[in-house]
Design a protein around this motif. Structure first.
Motif, PDB file in Angstrom:
ATOM      1  N   ALA A 527       0.839  -1.178  -0.050  1.00  0.00           N
ATOM      2  CA  ALA A 527       0.090   0.000   0.045  1.00  0.00           C
ATOM      3  C   ALA A 527       0.705   1.136   0.086  1.00  0.00           C
ATOM      4  CB  ALA A 527      -0.820  -0.108   1.299  1.00  0.00           C
ATOM      5  N   GLU A 528       2.032   1.346   0.739  1.00  0.00           N
ATOM      6  CA  GLU A 528       2.843   2.404   0.691  1.00  0.00           C
ATOM      7  C   GLU A 528       3.638   2.613  -0.849  1.00  0.00           C
ATOM      8  OE1 GLU A 528       4.485   2.836   5.454  1.00  0.00           O
ATOM      9  OE2 GLU A 528       5.072   0.870   4.283  1.00  0.00           O
ATOM     10  N   ILE A 529       3.950   1.352  -1.200  1.00  0.00           N
ATOM     11  CA  ILE A 529       4.689   1.530  -2.627  1.00  0.00           C
ATOM     12  C   ILE A 529       3.702   2.170  -3.551  1.00  0.00           C
ATOM     13  CG2 ILE A 529       5.863   0.358  -4.337  1.00  0.00           C
ATOM     14  CD1 ILE A 529       6.922  -1.468  -2.056  1.00  0.00           C
ATOM     15  N   ARG A 534       1.647   6.180  -7.362  1.00  0.00           N
ATOM     16  CA  ARG A 534       0.480   7.161  -7.689  1.00  0.00           C
ATOM     17  C   ARG A 534       0.865   8.372  -7.738  1.00  0.00           C
ATOM     18  NH1 ARG A 534      -4.577   4.821  -8.573  1.00  0.00           N
ATOM     19  NH2 ARG A 534      -5.492   7.174  -8.214  1.00  0.00           N
ATOM     20  N   ASN A 535       1.377   8.861  -6.628  1.00  0.00           N
ATOM     21  CA  ASN A 535       1.808  10.311  -6.653  1.00  0.00           C
ATOM     22  C   ASN A 535       2.726  10.557  -7.577  1.00  0.00           C
ATOM     23  OD1 ASN A 535       1.746  13.013  -4.843  1.00  0.00           O
ATOM     24  ND2 ASN A 535       3.845  12.430  -4.846  1.00  0.00           N
ATOM     25  N   ALA A 536       3.886   9.831  -7.707  1.00  0.00           N
ATOM     26  CA  ALA A 536       4.768  10.162  -8.926  1.00  0.00           C
ATOM     27  C   ALA A 536       4.533   9.932 -10.258  1.00  0.00           C
ATOM     28  CB  ALA A 536       5.806   8.991  -8.770  1.00  0.00           C
ATOM     29  N   THR A 537       3.118   9.514 -10.460  1.00  0.00           N
ATOM     30  CA  THR A 537       2.535   9.504 -11.895  1.00  0.00           C
ATOM     31  C   THR A 537       1.484  10.464 -11.926  1.00  0.00           C
ATOM     32  OG1 THR A 537       1.260   7.502 -11.295  1.00  0.00           O
ATOM     33  CG2 THR A 537       3.282   7.379 -12.420  1.00  0.00           C
ATOM     34  N   GLY A 538       1.317  11.495 -11.112  1.00  0.00           N
ATOM     35  CA  GLY A 538       0.335  12.550 -11.133  1.00  0.00           C
ATOM     36  C   GLY A 538      -1.325  11.982 -10.638  1.00  0.00           C
ATOM     37  N   ARG A 539      -1.218  10.919  -9.872  1.00  0.00           N
ATOM     38  CA  ARG A 539      -2.749  10.243  -9.877  1.00  0.00           C
ATOM     39  C   ARG A 539      -2.703  10.452  -8.118  1.00  0.00           C
ATOM     40  NH1 ARG A 539      -2.254   4.905 -11.235  1.00  0.00           N
ATOM     41  NH2 ARG A 539      -0.218   5.157 -10.830  1.00  0.00           N
ATOM     42  N   GLY A 540      -1.924  11.134  -7.695  1.00  0.00           N
ATOM     43  CA  GLY A 540      -2.251  11.172  -6.152  1.00  0.00           C
ATOM     44  C   GLY A 540      -3.278  12.138  -5.643  1.00  0.00           C
TER      45      GLY A 540
END
Length: 541
Positions: A527-529, A534-540
């Motif tokens: 879940a942490e990964i 998701r944040n690193a691909t603009g989906r956070g």
């Protein structure tokens, strides 16, 4: 200017008439304007990922004149991932050591790569035409393997119109005008960018009141393959500073600082140039002039590098002085940052807001480069007697005392930007070395077989050291590779442990396709990964 004599086929993509030029414009997922190092690196990266790309260049191949010559370690690592690293290293002149002189006294020397265990050296000197040629050669090889890359020579951009979902380009060719459409346009058309001019976008900064003469000479010489820089050089009429570099094919780059109030036409006369070089090399030195030019320092950038569906990279987005080797190097790193993000957006795997982070991160890098470039210029060309006194005092101290050497600025050389505190970063929950912190580029290291960066490649990667990571193959359709290493087995020199773990027994790193570190943990759950991905691909959130 005298043309160089490189044994290169300059017309690498000769003009061919586009079929059905009068028909309705064909739409392409990605169009790149400009076929220099930045445009070709972006095209190769996107094409290898499977994203169709069309390159438009107003010439028919690589440019003449050596121009950029110093290519830094990070750029070489990017090129190695793209498939051109070996041929560039084989042709280039490898160097790590530089020497700084004041008058006829050596102030100190430095080694830009004092530690072992890296595949790429600190720098190679390689004339820009070769650098471009090797990229185009690799594009041809990629095309033969099915990569969807097309290059059109003598297709000059003369106008464009932006729409919500595409850009329409007006092009001029020997057979007349036509139009194409691009879902996304990458402007790599240089400091005098037609794209930027047509859109009426600002390019603000500072032009420095000084002129520098470049002279590339062909000669046999016994000078070592080092970067030599002189403040107030002892040779007659050489100006306020001078620089000497070796290039392939027995070509040597010489720079002379001429001052501001000069007659350019006079200074470019061969007899005038030869007089300066003779004073430097000594009477009777045998050489031929291959390429000469005069340039001024300029440090400028656009306010932002994304404008809707138009993205700017390289000199079209930012410009710095040649001292420090930041121009082509930072441009290739622009392409490295942009390609994976645009690939995900085109494939529908990331929102287009991810492209805003291209501007965020590369504006940070441009500001860092401009800051160092301005500092170098001010150190090279002190504007007051007090500034000159300070500069000379620093040079004197640096001869005897190590603490003063970092203050000597003869053009701080290109290093990759660390994206500290920027929006794609995830958590840093490993008390590891600062060099491998979140936002930094991965450090290379030797393995039992090969080198670490080659293993990482160009995908999202989970690097697990001395621990078993969660079993994850992808996140929302974006592939995630896992590399699990035991340092007792896979780290024969201890470099991986030293560069990634420090005193810690284990660690997990999440790494982007451009080999910047997203997050790191001592241990991490799936879940942490996934959240960090998701944040690193603009989906956070």
């Amino acid at each position: 200017m005298v043309d160089v004599r490189y044994d290169i086929a300059f017309k690498m993509y000769p003009y061919r008439k586009v079929p059905a030029m009068g028909a309705a414009p064909v739409r392409h997922p990605v169009v790149i304007v400009g076929g220099g190092p930045v445009g070709m690196a972006a095209a190769l990266d996107l094409g290898r990922k499977g994203t169709p790309v069309l390159v438009l260049d107003d010439h028919e191949g690589i440019g003449r004149g050596s121009r950029a010559i110093c290519f830094a370690k990070r750029t070489l690592e990017i090129c190695d991932r793209l498939g051109t690293g070996k041929v560039m290293l084989d042709k280039g002149v490898v160097w790590n050591v530089g020497k700084v002189f004041h008058g006829d006294e050596r102030v100190f020397e430095f080694n830009l790569q004092p530690e072992d265990g890296h595949k790429a050296p600190a720098f190679i000197n390689l004339q820009q035409p070769y650098f471009e040629k090797f990229l185009v050669d690799e594009i041809r090889a990629a095309q033969a393997e099915g990569a969807p890359i097309e290059i059109r020579g003598q297709n000059a951009l003369v106008g464009l119109t932006r729409h919500d979902d595409h850009v329409r380009l007006d092009l001029d060719t020997p057979d007349g005008p036509y139009q194409v459409e691009a879902e996304w346009l990458i402007a790599c058309d240089g400091a005098r960018s037609t794209t930027r001019e047509v859109l009426g976008l600002s390019f603000d900064g500072r032009v420095f009141e000084d002129n520098f003469l470049i002279a590339d000479v062909k000669m046999k010489a016994d000078f070592p393959t080092e970067r030599w820089f002189w403040f107030e050089p002892p040779f007659k009429d050489s100006g306020a500073s001078a620089l000497l570099h070796k290039q392939p094919d027995d070509i040597w780059r010489i720079d002379f600082q001429l001052g501001w109030d000069i007659d350019r036409a006079t200074e470019l006369q061969p007899d005038k140039i030869r007089a300066r070089i003779d004073a430097m090399l000594g009477e009777g030195a045998e050489y031929e002039l291959d390429w000469t030019s005069i340039y001024t320092f300029q440090c400028r950038r656009m306010e932002k590098f994304r404008h809707g569906r138009v993205l700017f990279a390289g000199d079209s987005a930012h410009q710095v002085s040649p001292f420090g080797a930041r121009g082509a190097n930072s441009g290739v790193q622009d392409a490295d940052n942009l390609a994976w993000k645009l690939d995900l957006v085109v494939k529908g795997l990331a929102p287009d807001s991810l492209l805003d982070t291209y501007s965020e991160e590369r504006v940070r890098a441009a500001d860092e480069n401009i800051l160092n470039s301005v500092r170098a210029t001010d150190f090279l060309t002190p504007k007051t007697e007090i500034s000159k006194t300070f500069r000379n005092a620093v040079l004197k101290l640096a001869q005897q005392h190590a603490f003063a050497r970092p203050l000597v600025n003869s053009g701080r050389l290109s290093t990759p930007c660390v994206y500290d505190g920027l929006s794609l970063n995830g958590p840093d929950e490993l008390d590891g070395p600062a060099r491998s912190r979140v936002g930094a580029t991965c450090a290379d290291a030797p393995m039992a077989e090969g080198f670490l960066l080659n293993r990482l490649g160009g995908d999202f990667t989970l690097l697990a050291l001395n621990t078993t990571p969660p079993d994850m193959a992808d996140t929302d359709g974006i592939a995630l590779r896992t590399i699990t290493l035991e340092t007792s087995r896979d780290d024969p020199t201890g470099a991986i442990a030293a560069r990634y773990l420090g005193d810690q027994p284990r660690g997990i790193y999440l790494i982007r396709p451009d080999q910047h570190i997203v997050a790191r943990w001592a241990t991490a759950s799936a879940a942490e990964i996934e959240t960090a991905m998701r944040n690193a691909t603009g989906r956070g959130t």
